[in-house]
Design a protein around this motif. Sequence first.
Motif, PDB file in Angstrom:
ATOM      1  N   LEU A  60     -19.817 -49.230  21.462  1.00 21.85           N
ATOM      2  CA  LEU A  60     -19.830 -49.741  22.842  1.00 21.85           C
ATOM      3  C   LEU A  60     -20.509 -51.182  22.419  1.00 21.85           C
ATOM      4  O   LEU A  60     -20.244 -52.276  23.414  1.00 21.85           O
ATOM      5  CB  LEU A  60     -20.375 -49.079  23.760  1.00 21.85           C
ATOM      6  CG  LEU A  60     -19.865 -47.847  24.599  1.00 21.85           C
ATOM      7  CD1 LEU A  60     -20.750 -47.125  25.136  1.00 21.85           C
ATOM      8  CD2 LEU A  60     -18.676 -48.224  25.174  1.00 21.85           C
ATOM      9  N   ILE A  61     -21.678 -51.390  21.519  1.00 17.70           N
ATOM     10  CA  ILE A  61     -22.075 -52.687  21.614  1.00 17.70           C
ATOM     11  C   ILE A  61     -21.750 -53.581  20.651  1.00 17.70           C
ATOM     12  O   ILE A  61     -21.898 -54.730  20.656  1.00 17.70           O
ATOM     13  CB  ILE A  61     -23.635 -52.565  21.343  1.00 17.70           C
ATOM     14  CG1 ILE A  61     -24.034 -51.853  19.980  1.00 17.70           C
ATOM     15  CG2 ILE A  61     -24.377 -51.810  22.469  1.00 17.70           C
ATOM     16  CD1 ILE A  61     -25.412 -51.505  19.586  1.00 17.70           C
ATOM     17  N   SER A  62     -20.808 -53.124  19.772  1.00 15.08           N
ATOM     18  CA  SER A  62     -20.236 -53.745  18.504  1.00 15.08           C
ATOM     19  C   SER A  62     -18.763 -53.994  18.709  1.00 15.08           C
ATOM     20  O   SER A  62     -18.261 -55.015  18.037  1.00 15.08           O
ATOM     21  CB  SER A  62     -20.487 -53.344  16.941  1.00 15.08           C
ATOM     22  OG  SER A  62     -22.066 -52.893  17.131  1.00 15.08           O
ATOM     23  N   ASN A  63     -18.161 -53.299  19.131  1.00 17.31           N
ATOM     24  CA  ASN A  63     -16.614 -53.395  19.065  1.00 17.31           C
ATOM     25  C   ASN A  63     -15.987 -54.108  20.301  1.00 17.31           C
ATOM     26  O   ASN A  63     -16.485 -53.992  21.488  1.00 17.31           O
ATOM     27  CB  ASN A  63     -15.970 -52.261  18.733  1.00 17.31           C
ATOM     28  CG  ASN A  63     -16.215 -51.506  17.548  1.00 17.31           C
ATOM     29  OD1 ASN A  63     -16.655 -52.118  16.717  1.00 17.31           O
ATOM     30  ND2 ASN A  63     -15.864 -50.087  17.491  1.00 17.31           N
ATOM     31  N   ASN A  64     -15.051 -54.551  20.280  1.00 14.92           N
ATOM     32  CA  ASN A  64     -14.210 -55.293  21.443  1.00 14.92           C
ATOM     33  C   ASN A  64     -13.754 -54.277  22.330  1.00 14.92           C
ATOM     34  O   ASN A  64     -13.300 -53.212  21.512  1.00 14.92           O
ATOM     35  CB  ASN A  64     -13.420 -56.440  21.248  1.00 14.92           C
ATOM     36  CG  ASN A  64     -12.430 -56.355  20.218  1.00 14.92           C
ATOM     37  OD1 ASN A  64     -11.738 -55.458  20.320  1.00 14.92           O
ATOM     38  ND2 ASN A  64     -12.313 -57.369  19.441  1.00 14.92           N
ATOM     39  N   GLU A  74     -10.551 -52.833  19.950  1.00 16.90           N
ATOM     40  CA  GLU A  74     -10.931 -51.916  18.977  1.00 16.90           C
ATOM     41  C   GLU A  74     -11.620 -50.373  19.468  1.00 16.90           C
ATOM     42  O   GLU A  74     -11.259 -49.521  18.825  1.00 16.90           O
ATOM     43  CB  GLU A  74     -12.280 -52.412  18.268  1.00 16.90           C
ATOM     44  CG  GLU A  74     -11.806 -53.741  17.196  1.00 16.90           C
ATOM     45  CD  GLU A  74     -13.006 -54.506  16.778  1.00 16.90           C
ATOM     46  OE1 GLU A  74     -12.988 -55.466  15.817  1.00 16.90           O
ATOM     47  OE2 GLU A  74     -13.963 -54.742  17.550  1.00 16.90           O
ATOM     48  N   ARG A  75     -12.344 -50.526  20.426  1.00 17.46           N
ATOM     49  CA  ARG A  75     -12.622 -49.182  21.125  1.00 17.46           C
ATOM     50  C   ARG A  75     -11.401 -48.637  21.534  1.00 17.46           C
ATOM     51  O   ARG A  75     -11.303 -47.272  21.234  1.00 17.46           O
ATOM     52  CB  ARG A  75     -13.658 -49.511  22.279  1.00 17.46           C
ATOM     53  CG  ARG A  75     -14.779 -49.892  22.118  1.00 17.46           C
ATOM     54  CD  ARG A  75     -15.765 -49.918  23.212  1.00 17.46           C
ATOM     55  NE  ARG A  75     -15.403 -50.681  24.410  1.00 17.46           N
ATOM     56  CZ  ARG A  75     -15.595 -51.734  24.710  1.00 17.46           C
ATOM     57  NH1 ARG A  75     -16.118 -52.585  23.871  1.00 17.46           N
ATOM     58  NH2 ARG A  75     -15.111 -52.303  25.875  1.00 17.46           N
ATOM     59  N   TYR A  76     -10.426 -48.956  22.193  1.00 18.30           N
ATOM     60  CA  TYR A  76      -9.155 -48.393  22.462  1.00 18.30           C
ATOM     61  C   TYR A  76      -8.399 -47.765  21.295  1.00 18.30           C
ATOM     62  O   TYR A  76      -8.050 -46.470  21.344  1.00 18.30           O
ATOM     63  CB  TYR A  76      -8.288 -49.422  23.353  1.00 18.30           C
ATOM     64  CG  TYR A  76      -6.854 -49.053  23.525  1.00 18.30           C
ATOM     65  CD1 TYR A  76      -6.588 -48.187  24.878  1.00 18.30           C
ATOM     66  CD2 TYR A  76      -5.637 -49.073  22.498  1.00 18.30           C
ATOM     67  CE1 TYR A  76      -5.427 -47.745  25.020  1.00 18.30           C
ATOM     68  CE2 TYR A  76      -4.517 -48.750  23.000  1.00 18.30           C
ATOM     69  CZ  TYR A  76      -4.488 -47.710  24.276  1.00 18.30           C
ATOM     70  OH  TYR A  76      -3.105 -47.504  24.614  1.00 18.30           O
ATOM     71  N   ASN A  77      -8.234 -48.731  20.113  1.00 17.94           N
ATOM     72  CA  ASN A  77      -7.672 -48.276  18.907  1.00 17.94           C
ATOM     73  C   ASN A  77      -8.238 -46.949  18.392  1.00 17.94           C
ATOM     74  O   ASN A  77      -7.635 -46.078  17.852  1.00 17.94           O
ATOM     75  CB  ASN A  77      -7.255 -49.348  17.951  1.00 17.94           C
ATOM     76  CG  ASN A  77      -6.095 -50.196  18.603  1.00 17.94           C
ATOM     77  OD1 ASN A  77      -5.384 -49.947  19.445  1.00 17.94           O
ATOM     78  ND2 ASN A  77      -6.519 -51.553  18.000  1.00 17.94           N
ATOM     79  N   ASN A  78      -9.637 -47.094  18.180  1.00 20.45           N
ATOM     80  CA  ASN A  78     -10.402 -46.251  17.602  1.00 20.45           C
ATOM     81  C   ASN A  78     -10.152 -44.734  18.615  1.00 20.45           C
ATOM     82  O   ASN A  78      -9.976 -43.779  17.866  1.00 20.45           O
ATOM     83  CB  ASN A  78     -11.883 -46.534  17.626  1.00 20.45           C
ATOM     84  CG  ASN A  78     -12.201 -47.584  16.826  1.00 20.45           C
ATOM     85  OD1 ASN A  78     -11.317 -47.839  15.966  1.00 20.45           O
ATOM     86  ND2 ASN A  78     -13.349 -48.175  16.861  1.00 20.45           N
ATOM     87  N   LEU A  79     -10.335 -44.899  19.809  1.00 17.66           N
ATOM     88  CA  LEU A  79     -10.011 -43.645  20.635  1.00 17.66           C
ATOM     89  C   LEU A  79      -8.581 -43.108  20.476  1.00 17.66           C
ATOM     90  O   LEU A  79      -8.610 -41.935  20.287  1.00 17.66           O
ATOM     91  CB  LEU A  79     -10.326 -43.809  22.116  1.00 17.66           C
ATOM     92  CG  LEU A  79     -10.276 -42.713  23.287  1.00 17.66           C
ATOM     93  CD1 LEU A  79     -11.268 -41.941  22.765  1.00 17.66           C
ATOM     94  CD2 LEU A  79     -10.396 -43.086  24.353  1.00 17.66           C
ATOM     95  N   LEU A  80      -7.506 -44.027  20.430  1.00 16.53           N
ATOM     96  CA  LEU A  80      -6.215 -43.507  20.423  1.00 16.53           C
ATOM     97  C   LEU A  80      -6.244 -42.887  18.738  1.00 16.53           C
ATOM     98  O   LEU A  80      -5.145 -41.802  18.782  1.00 16.53           O
ATOM     99  CB  LEU A  80      -5.436 -44.683  20.589  1.00 16.53           C
ATOM    100  CG  LEU A  80      -3.987 -44.541  20.343  1.00 16.53           C
ATOM    101  CD1 LEU A  80      -3.435 -43.322  21.485  1.00 16.53           C
ATOM    102  CD2 LEU A  80      -3.121 -45.818  20.551  1.00 16.53           C
TER     103      LEU A  80
END
Length: 190
Positions: free
Chosen positions: A143-147, A150-156
Amino acid sequence: MSTLLRHQLEKITPLSNEEFEYILSHFTERKFRKHQFLVQNGQPVKFDYFILNGCIKSYHTDNEGKIHIIQFGMQDWWITDYQAYYNQMTATMDIDCIEDTEVLCLSYENREKLCSEMHKIEHFFRKKTNTRNVALQQRILSLISNNAKERYNNLLEQYPQLFQKVPKHLIASYLGVTRETLSRLNATSK
């Protein structure tokens, strides 16, 4: 469905049939309907929930009424308001069902009893807590480091099944983006 719990326990520690039956006797099984609360802000938290099937969300509602998704829970996951559960205080968040859900409920008293009587169970819960702590740290760092992309792709990548079960507005809340931003992220990922 108790075989699901046994399978999870035995990923960490082997159990005899007698040991597992004794452990299982400390749980109660409950069914919840879609939108029904397991935990409500301001209410006592009596149970940790092991999800047999269904999908759950935990969230905090801020002073402006905005919902912030803390965690999702699906089959073979544990969920509760851990601060309230461990400290035997009232909930600081809400947990409700995204779809009809079936859970095994473990009271704090029964958890403590099992842990004091069985080293295997204390070991299991220590390992599960360690895993949860690492996941929480990774979520905060993301949450503090990724845009947003990136957060979306990691969750997916980590939990593709969430995108089949969870409405888009809840995924957007979890990622800290608007629904419109989520739609753009979804379009660019294909």
